[in-house]
Design a protein around this motif. Sequence first.
Motif, PDB file in Angstrom:
ATOM      1  N   MET A   1      -3.021   3.743  -2.667  1.00 22.15           N
ATOM      2  CA  MET A   1      -3.141   2.777  -3.765  1.00 22.15           C
ATOM      3  C   MET A   1      -2.384   1.493  -3.428  1.00 22.15           C
ATOM      4  O   MET A   1      -1.506   1.497  -2.571  1.00 22.15           O
ATOM      5  N   HIS A   2      -2.745   0.434  -4.118  1.00 19.77           N
ATOM      6  CA  HIS A   2      -2.146  -0.865  -3.800  1.00 19.77           C
ATOM      7  C   HIS A   2      -1.405  -1.478  -4.982  1.00 19.77           C
ATOM      8  O   HIS A   2      -0.356  -2.082  -4.821  1.00 19.77           O
ATOM      9  N   LEU A   3      -1.981  -1.376  -6.154  1.00 20.98           N
ATOM     10  CA  LEU A   3      -1.373  -2.018  -7.324  1.00 20.98           C
ATOM     11  C   LEU A   3      -0.765  -1.008  -8.296  1.00 20.98           C
ATOM     12  O   LEU A   3       0.241  -1.282  -8.939  1.00 20.98           O
TER      13      LEU A   3
ATOM     14  N   ARG B   1       3.285   9.491  16.376  1.00 22.22           N
ATOM     15  CA  ARG B   1       3.918  10.566  15.588  1.00 22.22           C
ATOM     16  C   ARG B   1       4.084  10.150  14.129  1.00 22.22           C
ATOM     17  O   ARG B   1       3.975  10.964  13.217  1.00 22.22           O
ATOM     18  N   GLY B   2       4.384   8.863  13.918  1.00 29.12           N
ATOM     19  CA  GLY B   2       4.630   8.392  12.551  1.00 29.12           C
ATOM     20  C   GLY B   2       3.375   7.893  11.852  1.00 29.12           C
ATOM     21  O   GLY B   2       3.446   7.425  10.717  1.00 29.12           O
ATOM     22  N   ARG B   3       2.232   8.015  12.531  1.00 33.31           N
ATOM     23  CA  ARG B   3       0.965   7.481  11.985  1.00 33.31           C
ATOM     24  C   ARG B   3       1.188   6.068  11.446  1.00 33.31           C
ATOM     25  O   ARG B   3       0.915   5.750  10.279  1.00 33.31           O
ATOM     26  N   GLU B   4       1.738   5.236  12.314  1.00 34.86           N
ATOM     27  CA  GLU B   4       2.140   3.882  11.907  1.00 34.86           C
ATOM     28  C   GLU B   4       0.972   2.902  11.994  1.00 34.86           C
ATOM     29  O   GLU B   4       0.891   2.059  12.884  1.00 34.86           O
ATOM     30  N   TYR B   5       0.066   3.044  11.042  1.00 36.47           N
ATOM     31  CA  TYR B   5      -1.080   2.138  10.900  1.00 36.47           C
ATOM     32  C   TYR B   5      -1.108   1.708   9.433  1.00 36.47           C
ATOM     33  O   TYR B   5      -0.914   2.543   8.544  1.00 36.47           O
ATOM     34  N   GLY B   6      -1.327   0.409   9.186  1.00 34.93           N
ATOM     35  CA  GLY B   6      -1.193  -0.124   7.826  1.00 34.93           C
ATOM     36  C   GLY B   6      -2.096   0.546   6.801  1.00 34.93           C
ATOM     37  O   GLY B   6      -3.260   0.784   7.066  1.00 34.93           O
ATOM     38  N   THR B   7      -1.531   0.811   5.607  1.00 34.90           N
ATOM     39  CA  THR B   7      -2.321   1.383   4.503  1.00 34.90           C
ATOM     40  C   THR B   7      -3.310   0.342   3.977  1.00 34.90           C
ATOM     41  O   THR B   7      -4.406   0.670   3.548  1.00 34.90           O
ATOM     42  N   THR B   8      -2.886  -0.926   4.006  1.00 39.14           N
ATOM     43  CA  THR B   8      -3.725  -1.980   3.431  1.00 39.14           C
ATOM     44  C   THR B   8      -4.715  -2.533   4.448  1.00 39.14           C
ATOM     45  O   THR B   8      -5.875  -2.764   4.127  1.00 39.14           O
ATOM     46  N   THR B   9      -4.274  -2.725   5.679  1.00 40.04           N
ATOM     47  CA  THR B   9      -5.134  -3.401   6.662  1.00 40.04           C
ATOM     48  C   THR B   9      -5.552  -2.500   7.817  1.00 40.04           C
ATOM     49  O   THR B   9      -6.426  -2.874   8.594  1.00 40.04           O
TER      50      THR B   9
ATOM     51  N   GLY C   1       0.867  -1.176   0.000  1.00 42.21           N
ATOM     52  CA  GLY C   1       0.000   0.000   0.000  1.00 42.21           C
ATOM     53  C   GLY C   1       0.888   1.205   0.000  1.00 42.21           C
ATOM     54  O   GLY C   1       1.863   1.248   0.740  1.00 42.21           O
ATOM     55  N   HIS C   2       0.620   2.153  -0.871  1.00 39.73           N
ATOM     56  CA  HIS C   2       1.411   3.370  -0.799  1.00 39.73           C
ATOM     57  C   HIS C   2       0.503   4.573  -0.791  1.00 39.73           C
ATOM     58  O   HIS C   2      -0.532   4.602  -1.445  1.00 39.73           O
TER      59      HIS C   2
ATOM     60  N   ALA D   1     -10.726  -0.804  -9.835  1.00 39.79           N
ATOM     61  CA  ALA D   1     -11.175   0.295  -8.961  1.00 39.79           C
ATOM     62  C   ALA D   1     -10.114   1.411  -8.939  1.00 39.79           C
ATOM     63  O   ALA D   1     -10.462   2.601  -8.969  1.00 39.79           O
ATOM     64  N   GLU D   2      -8.832   1.027  -8.938  1.00 40.28           N
ATOM     65  CA  GLU D   2      -7.774   2.054  -8.913  1.00 40.28           C
ATOM     66  C   GLU D   2      -7.696   2.802 -10.250  1.00 40.28           C
ATOM     67  O   GLU D   2      -7.502   4.020 -10.285  1.00 40.28           O
TER      68      GLU D   2
END
Length: 449
Positions: A58-60, A302-310, A46-47, A87-88
């Motif tokens: 986006m993922h793909l 601080r880094g908002r470290e939560y997965g983009t995908t999950t 996920g980016h 979808a993307e």
Amino acid sequence: MSQDSGLRNTSIVGLQWGDEGKGKFVDVLAAEHDVVVRFNGGANAGHTIVVEGERLAMHLMPSAVLNPNCELVIANGTVIDPEILVAEIDMVESRGLKLNGRLHLSSRAHVVLPWHALLDGAAEARLSNLGDAIGTTKRGIGPAYADKIGRSMAVRLGDLLDTAYLKAHLNKITPLRQEELRIAGNNETVGADDIANRLIALGERLKPFITDTTWLLHDRVREGRSILFEGANACLLDVDHGTYPFVTSSNSSALGISPGTGLPAKSLGKVVGVMKAYSTRVGGGPFPTELSDAIGDRIRERGREYGTTTGRPRRCGWIDLVAVRYAAMVCGVDALAITLLDVLSGFDELQICTAYQTPSGETIRRFPVDARDLEHCVPVYETHPGWVEEIDGCEKLSELPNACRSYLEILQNHLDLPVEFVSIGPDRKQTIRLTPSSACMNEACCTQA
Ligand code: IMP
């Protein structure tokens, strides 16, 4: 014959366990390249790209999608969930960006089918009961790659355009899959006709983009175009060279570029290794510098470290130079991009892991990549003074606090690699690029940067 010495090309890969911020560098460097290529992984990646305050997840789709001058290739080494990709594409085209003639999908990329996610979920549930869960993204990545290697049950993107073959193939394999799902404990019905009809409709939508990307890439090389390879996931998640079995199912280090694109290894060009100024990991597996305390929580927030995908909270910890040194070696890294340095503002002290201690009391500097060995390693830290200032508005290296510059210098010295980029915030503009002459972090001699 294509004659690519790779001189114009750049490869961007993650040096930790993913989410290093590779997408931002692809987006930044896309302006200097003609073609951007994804070579591995699927919608597990996920980016997030931030442009003028707008966040696009986006993922793909290659991260350079917003740069209209770049061609985009999703090459043979990837696994594509056509529902997610369509979808993307729709999302991008609804922003007025045209993809026809610009986006190319390999007819040989493997398709992630609905049962892959079901099998992924069932395997994880079983492993979880045994206390051994990998913590996958449950996007069906492992089962799709397993089918690619197994050969008899796979569907490739090009197959979506051969409707007679696709229907006959799905009719053959669906009963077997139904049985496998039942054994795995999932009683959901998978209908061959329903899946075939849906895939044929998705294939129709994707048809303008599907091509033989190996030939296309060799053509671009012959035309003298420059190529940027965009790694997904990261080196320590590589199925051959990562912390197996807590890895993804593709070659997500720089070593995956050649088989994943059809271009020879000499095409990689300059390899830029992207690493966070600290460490994170999602899912299971050993993580020697993990901080299960208030410091880890502070980094996560601080880094908002939560997965983009999950959306899962990421495990956070201090920088691990033993792990990164290994990853940089495997990937043949030429230059480093350090990300999320701004997250480290406000700590009294920072710890830098430079070695491990094994259960026998030995101090080692070689990364033991086997998960069972790594599990028992205790990090050996060097303590470094922190800095209080927020740095997200700095435009030059010389504007960074002294302690921050010396932190970068320690990374550079330990890894014996030049730092070329420093990222101090999510926006494109929050990037400091260092020229070779400015790569010295010492205040006295960095007047230019
Ligand atoms: P899978 O790729 O979904 O099978 O997941 C396997 C492991 O790789 C899990 O620990 C995931 O959390 C991890 N993983 C896969 N892709 C990424 C990524 O892009 N960033 C971080 N971790 C990832």
